[in-house]
Design an enzyme around this catalytic site. Structure first.
Site, PDB file in Angstrom:
ATOM      1  N   ASP A 313     103.628  63.602  53.954  1.00  0.00           N
ATOM      2  CA  ASP A 313     102.683  64.243  54.870  1.00  0.00           C
ATOM      3  C   ASP A 313     103.029  65.730  55.033  1.00  0.00           C
ATOM      4  O   ASP A 313     102.143  66.586  55.131  1.00  0.00           O
ATOM      5  CB  ASP A 313     102.757  63.590  56.261  1.00  0.00           C
ATOM      6  N   GLU A 453      98.428  52.367  49.349  1.00  0.00           N
ATOM      7  CA  GLU A 453      99.575  51.450  49.469  1.00  0.00           C
ATOM      8  C   GLU A 453      99.178  49.976  49.383  1.00  0.00           C
ATOM      9  O   GLU A 453     100.041  49.105  49.471  1.00  0.00           O
ATOM     10  CB  GLU A 453     100.303  51.723  50.788  1.00  0.00           C
ATOM     11  N   LYS A 565      93.506  51.726  50.525  1.00  0.00           N
ATOM     12  CA  LYS A 565      93.853  52.105  51.897  1.00  0.00           C
ATOM     13  C   LYS A 565      93.394  53.521  52.225  1.00  0.00           C
ATOM     14  O   LYS A 565      92.927  53.811  53.309  1.00  0.00           O
ATOM     15  CB  LYS A 565      95.372  52.002  52.059  1.00  0.00           C
ATOM     16  N   GLN A 566      93.589  54.429  51.262  1.00  0.00           N
ATOM     17  CA  GLN A 566      93.360  55.849  51.553  1.00  0.00           C
ATOM     18  C   GLN A 566      93.016  56.579  50.259  1.00  0.00           C
ATOM     19  O   GLN A 566      93.181  56.026  49.171  1.00  0.00           O
ATOM     20  CB  GLN A 566      94.612  56.437  52.171  1.00  0.00           C
TER      21      GLN A 566
END
Ligand code: IFM
Length: 681
Positions: A313, A453, A565-566
């Site tokens: 991040d 993930e 997920k993303q």
């Protein structure tokens, strides 16, 4: 730029809502990079998740996760009137409001009570000083329209809220005239944490834990009690402090300078909500400005979630903000990784690889990520997860941070003092991790996990392969350029590697498999992804039996489907757009959107940036608001299986800044990014 006290810079909650205590703790947080003080009220305790989180001080208790330490709370205070405690949730409350002034990082509360046939008003303010980072200050005022006998119990609450504590085995407490202190040592390292709290008047009594003040608040008069706290970690020594007003003025002045460097103003009709959300996001970033040797944790300073550890991040979502607003802070973030290279070398070695494999959840370089990061909601058993072992993209994310910092500053010194070695060790790690496919005459990165993930142990994740390729090519370019200017220094760095390291890496990069976009413009996320069940994220959500169920792992609802997920390929496209055409970015955006759960707060800003790059103004706005308002809405997942993961979302705040400062301008004039690299298919 708007200043201190401007109503447009104030976030308010009118009325007390017992159900919002935990999320308000995040939303109304104050901080100064060294500490975060959750947005709770003075009369609250550990059961309300009061927390004074210390950046970068970790402690582990046998059998539990190692995490950052919460210090003793210097600002516990309970007012009694007529013998009864006055709390925001008491029966005699007439009105309550608390607020956060994001122009200067000041939290305030005002509560009115019906007492002795009249009205008593209790006001309190506090801030973590940006000017003196060890100092926190608070002012309490009590006023009433009738005479009231009041007892104030104030002091340092050492019964701290902890997820995996207790982190202090014993605490020494005492009182010296107008000052209380509490000292303890973190169990694992023995590092001492001392909290001093100085009152503006001498208490009438000390009961061994708290100070007691007995006062009569006369009708029409105001009683004031200031508290100035110092939190000292390790061998930090107390320093003389100024009074509340002087501290307040210097804090406000420092904030105003920070806003001058960082504010982003939006123009247009009806943008008030978005403007506030953007400034609130910037506020969340400013209170995390790294100090000393520390970097920034994934949940900032809002508590111990995610163990207070540093993730990708930082490089991918926070560094861009600091690089453009506070280059010294950006340098600290980059230096943190260079300083923790040894941890990355040791991690690679422990798996039998060469080079630098960075910690997925870094606590000073040590990987805090557990092998069982999720607990199954049905069996309550730990679930084996592979974040730590297989999210090898972390090393390239770290490398990209160093490269971007260098591109901005041309800081040769940083490269020569560890940066170049770090870049080469990272490349060496990918080289040693890769597998040479004889049939196809190419290198491949097998058994990995990309940013998504939910799909563990996949082969040739596009994000990972491109990032590894890009960072290796750039590392070699920088090495060559630096060698021309500083031949002996670079030779000294290269002596730590095999003599032919540069040639080997060069050849490896030229043979690393980079999946190409298909005729429809879509890039496959990993080998075999297209063959997975074609079902949307919304359909998969309906299959959940328990809302807290983990979607990934071996048996998760998403595992055998295309649901991710993303942002993954989309994350790649916005990070390294030079490998895509605008049309391909659009195709990947359209393709992956329906499959994306946005189960990570990192996802929305990547989609917003992709929308900006492809001229999708409405979508860009929607995803921008989503990312900028996440902490205002108390959004983001609170649970991963049985594990609490709530807190603030700095990466979403950093993403909001990226979209506003770097994305929106592209909507009107998308750059033509075409430079397709697709070899070894
Ligand atoms: O780094 C992220 C990861 O990508 C998704 N889970 C949460 C982590 C911390 O924010």
């Amino acid at each position: 730029m708007r200043r201190n006290g401007d109503p447009e810079m104030i976030l308010t909650r009118d009325g007390f809502d017992g159900d919002a205590v935990v999320s308000d703790g995040n939303k109304f947080i104050t901080g100064n990079g060294k500490f975060g003080y959750r947005g709770t009220l003075d009369e609250m305790t550990r059961e309300h998740c009061v927390g004074l989180n210390i950046a970068g001080l970790y402690d582990g208790v046998e059998g539990k996760w190692r995490e950052t330490v919460n210090a003793f709370n210097p600002f516990y205070l309970q007012v009694y009137a007529d013998g009864k405690p006055l709390c925001a949730w008491s029966d005699n409350v007439i009105g309550h409001r608390h607020s956060l002034d994001i122009s200067c990082g000041v939290f305030s509360r005002e509560t009115r009570f019906s007492v002795c046939g009249g009205t008593l008003e209790l006001k309190a303010q506090r801030f973590c000083s940006m000017a003196d980072v060890n100092v926190l200050a608070s002012r309490l005022t009590v006023s009433s329209d009738v005479d009231v006998a009041v007892e104030i119990v104030a002091g340092i609450d050492d019964d701290v809220w902890e997820l995996n504590g207790p982190h202090f085995s014993s605490v020494a407490k005492g009182c010296r005239e107008d000052m209380l202190y509490a000292v303890g040592s973190a169990q694992e390292s023995g590092t001492s944490v001392r909290v001093n709290c100085k009152f503006s008047s001498v208490p009438n009594r000390f009961d061994g834990r708290f100070a007691h003040f007995y006062v009569t608040v006369a009708a029409g008069k105001t009683y004031v009690l200031d508290r100035i706290a110092q939190v000292l970690v390790g061998d930090e020594q107390p320093t003389p402090t100024e009074d509340y007003d002087a501290l307040y003025a210097r804090n406000a002045d420092m904030w105003s300078k920070m806003w001058d460097r960082s504010d982003v103003e939006l123009e247009g009709d009806g943008i008030d909500r978005a403007q506030f959300a953007l400034r609130y996001s910037i506020y969340q970033l400013l209170i995390l400005t790294p100090r000393g040797d520390c970097s920034i944790a994934a949940r900032g300073l809002s508590g111990q979630t995610y163990k207070g550890a540093v993730f990708w991040d930082t490089e991918m979502f926070l560094l861009p903000f600091f690089m453009n607003t506070d280059i010294a802070a950006a340098k600290r973030l980059v230096e943190y990784r260079i300083r923790t290279l040894d941890g990355a070398l040791a991690k690679a070695k422990s798996y039998g690889y060469k080079g630098a494999f960075y910690a997925w959840e870094s606590q000073d370089g040590y990987d805090a990520c557990s092998d069982f990061n999720v607990t199954d909601v049905f069996t309550h058993r730990p679930v084996r997860t592979y974040f730590k072992d297989k999210q090898i993209h972390i090393s390239a994310d770290v490398a990209l941070g160093i490269i971007r910092y260098f591109d901005k500053t041309q800081d040769n010194e940083l490269l020569l003092r560890g940066g170049l070695e770090t870049l080469l060790q990272i490349s060496l790690f990918y080289y040693s991790y890769s597998y040479y496919n004889h049939n196809k005459d190419r290198f491949e990165l097998l058994d990995v996990m990309g940013p998504d993930e939910y799909h563990e142990r996949v082969n040739n994740n596009a994000y990972t392969n491109y990032m590894a390729y890009h960072c290796t090519v750039r590392a070699l370019e920088l090495c060559r350029a630096l060698r021309r200017e500083f031949p002996s220094e670079v030779a000294a760095v290269l002596r730590r590697f095999e003599p032919d390291i540069c040639d080997s890496l060069d050849e490896w990069a030229s043979k690393l498999y980079l999946p190409a976009c298909g005729d429809n413009g879509v890039m496959e996320q990993f080998d075999g992804y297209f063959a997975l069940e074609d079902v949307t994220a919304e359909e998969v959500r309906k299959r959940l039996v328990n809302p807290r169920e983990y979607w990934g792992g071996t048996t998760g609802v998403a595992t055998a489907t295309r649901v991710i997920k993303q942002a993954d390929v989309v994350m790649l496209a916005v990070t390294l757009p030079q490998y895509f055409t605008v049309g391909q970015i659009a195709a990947n955006y359209r393709f992956y959107l329906g499959y994306t759960e946005h189960g990570s707060s990192l996802s929305a800003s990547a989609y917003a940036l992709a929308a900006c790059m492809t001229g999708r103004a409405e979508d860009a706005w929607k995803w921008f608001l989503h990312t900028a308002e996440i902490d205002l809405n108390g959004g983001g997942k609170q649970w991963a299986g049985d594990v609490y993961i709530g807190g603030t979302h700095p990466a979403a705040s950093g993403g909001a800044w990226m979209v506003a400062a770097q994305g929106f301008e592209q909507i009107c004039r998308p750059k033509f990014l075409h430079r397709v690299v697709s070899h070894h298919e």
